[in-house]
Design a protein around this motif. Structure first.
Motif: not given
Ligand code: SF4
Length: 520
Positions: A204, A208, A211, A215, A256, A291
């Motif tokens: 990512c 976040c 989350c 990721s 991700g 995203r």
């Molecule tokens: S998987 Fe979704 S919630 Fe997790 S960091 Fe990536 S965008 Fe953010």
């Protein structure tokens, strides 16, 4: 801490989930105490919150040739008692005989009786009713689906859901409507001779704060991406060799954020899938582009040219202030630009995810988000309820902000979804011409709410339904993914790929061997 005493070594998970449904922000512990506690009175419940809060006892078992008759007694601090009789024909209580026969039985199984008695006791103790009643499983539409398959009318299904699980009229109707819609959408899918493919891209732009997925920040891991794709190609080779006789129905690249891949990397991955697998019968090809800060025109062009026909561009909220708070490093204006760009590049099936119960957000913020989303007009809207656990990174950050006086409302109030928010989202979806087509519930959410997918006619995410209803095998590739084999009789077996990306890459053959064993 809410501590619950239990006198049998079963149902702990359901009991825990039900207490959490009433007290989502509290720690709940179910303690098994087989002896030395009297379960047929409210004695020994201590001081409530500080001591044992409730007792769940299965008492007066009577075995006969037909099965076991008994009584469940639930006592809740300080003076609530609920008593329900049960009959287990198979002596386990595991089977929900009513849901399999479709008829309302005279006596509940022990499992149903435990859940009923607890629900009624907690309802009295708190004065609260839960929209999903005592249902603790994550797929309520399954019950309606099973009964539809048995030829039950909507009225019979509704009666059953209300009498057995205390599901509200609104949620009962929603479950039945969704189950019927799902059946219609899946009518051309061959469960036994088909399969779906999931590919996980665990990168990512940034992580976040809330989350819970696999990721890794792309900045720090970009050097690994090409080798990671190489590993995916080896897993695709396995699929090509072993699923020749099966029909590939849907492809879903998720994470991700798959659009953290560069255009040439997307092209390499999608190209390999198309080269090695027969995609001529694929009914849906989704790439999560969640995203907005990972989306570029070139990536959209690549995906569209290569046959991707469904993407998601996820706002979560249309308030920049909240996006900053949850450390989701994009802005609302980036989201709007990405969405418009995707439309310009020809995507006519775009999903958006939003989250209700985001920290500091009120019903007014949800209304604002929905109104802003209406202006864009997505084809599919997924409405999630946020569950933030105490002790999580986000909870800690929020607590610090609360101490500094930076939160609009106290932390516990600020992270709760509400019926009002759910209704605002549901009405907004209806205004956009979207109808609910799948729903699932997360564990341990305060208020016992659900996540719901809404879509325009002909745009519902088929993969979402397949994974939710667990009716077709899904072969999953990449770090942290779970492959599921669904047998003709409904039995399900799983195998997983390790979450750690380096371990996954170093032990790729083992991940492939696990699938080999599962599909032997
Ligand atoms: S998987 Fe979704 S919630 Fe997790 S960091 Fe990536 S965008 Fe953010």
């Amino acid at each position: 801490m809410k501590r619950v005493l239990l006198n049998v070594d079963k149902y702990q998970y359901d009991i825990h989930s039900l207490f959490k449904a009433f007290w989502g922000n509290e720690d709940v512990k179910v303690v098994i105490a087989l002896d030395s506690v009297s379960y047929d009175s409210n004695e020994d419940l201590g001081d409530g919150d500080e001591d044992f809060f409730a007792k769940v006892g299965i008492i007066s078992d009577k075995e006969s040739e037909q099965g076991v008759f008994g009584k469940i007694l639930v006592c809740v601090f300080p003076d609530i008692r609920e008593e329900i009789s049960f009959f287990d024909s198979d002596n386990t209580g595991k089977e929900d005989s009513a849901s399999t026969s479709g008829a309302v039985t005279e006596l509940d199984t022990s499992k149903n009786a435990v859940k009923k008695a607890i629900y009624l006791g907690l309802k009295k103790a708190t004065g609260k009713e839960l929209p999903w009643g005592n249902l603790t499983g994550i797929r309520p539409t399954r019950i309606a689906m099973n009964l539809i398959d048995k030829g039950r009318t909507d009225e019979e299904i509704a009666d059953y859901m209300k009498n057995t699980y205390f599901v509200s009229n609104e949620k009962t109707s929603l479950s039945i409507a969704i189950a019927r819609r799902e059946k219609e959408i899946l009518k051309d899918i061959d469960y036994e001779n088909g399969y779906s493919l999931y590919i996980g891209i665990p990168f990512c732009p940034t992580t976040c704060l809330y989350c819970s997925f696999t990721s890794y920040p792309i900045g720090a891991y970009s050097k690994l991406v090409d080798d990671y794709i190489g590993c995916l190609e080896k897993e695709i080779d396995y699929v090509a060799d072993n699923f020749k006789d099966k029909t590939l129905d849907t492809i879903y690249i998720g994470g991700g954020t798959p659009t953290t891949l560069e255009p040439h990397q997307l092209e390499r991955l999608i190209g390999y899938v198309k080269e090695k697998l027969d995609t001529s019968c694929v009914k849906e090809f989704t790439v999560e582009s969640g995203r907005p800060d990972s989306i570029t025109r070139q990536k959209l062009q690549t995906m569209h040219r290569m046959g991707v026909d469904r993407i998601s561009v996820n706002p979560q909220t249309m308030r920049d202030e909240t996006l900053r708070l949850i450390v989701r490093r994009h802005t609302v204006s980036q989201l709007i630009d990405s969405f418009k760009m995707a439309r310009e590049e020809g995507f006519d099936n775009i999903n958006m995810d939003i989250i209700l119960g985001l920290p500091g957000e009120t019903a007014e913020d949800v209304r604002y988000t929905i109104e802003e989303i209406k202006k864009l007009g997505p084809d599919d809207l997924t409405v999630h309820s946020l569950a933030i656990k105490r002790g999580s990174k986000l909870a800690e950050v929020l607590h610090e902000k609360e101490l500094r006086g930076e939160l609009k409302v106290p932390i516990l109030e600020s992270i709760n979804n509400t019926e009002e928010m759910m209704s605002i989202a549901a009405r907004g979806a209806a205004d956009m011409g979207l109808t609910p087509y799948y729903l699932y519930r997360q564990k341990n959410i305060s208020g016992n709410f659900e996540n719901t997918g809404y879509a325009r006619k002909g745009k519902a995410g088929i993969y979402n339904i397949l994974i939710n209803e667990e009716v077709q095998s899904i072969v999953a590739l990449g770090a942290g993914t779970v492959t599921k084999r669904v047998y003709g009789n409904g039995r399900i077996e799983r195998c997983d790929n390790v979450k750690d990306i380096k371990l996954y890459m170093d032990n790729l053959q083992e991940m492939i061997d696990r699938k080999n064993i599962l599909f032997k």
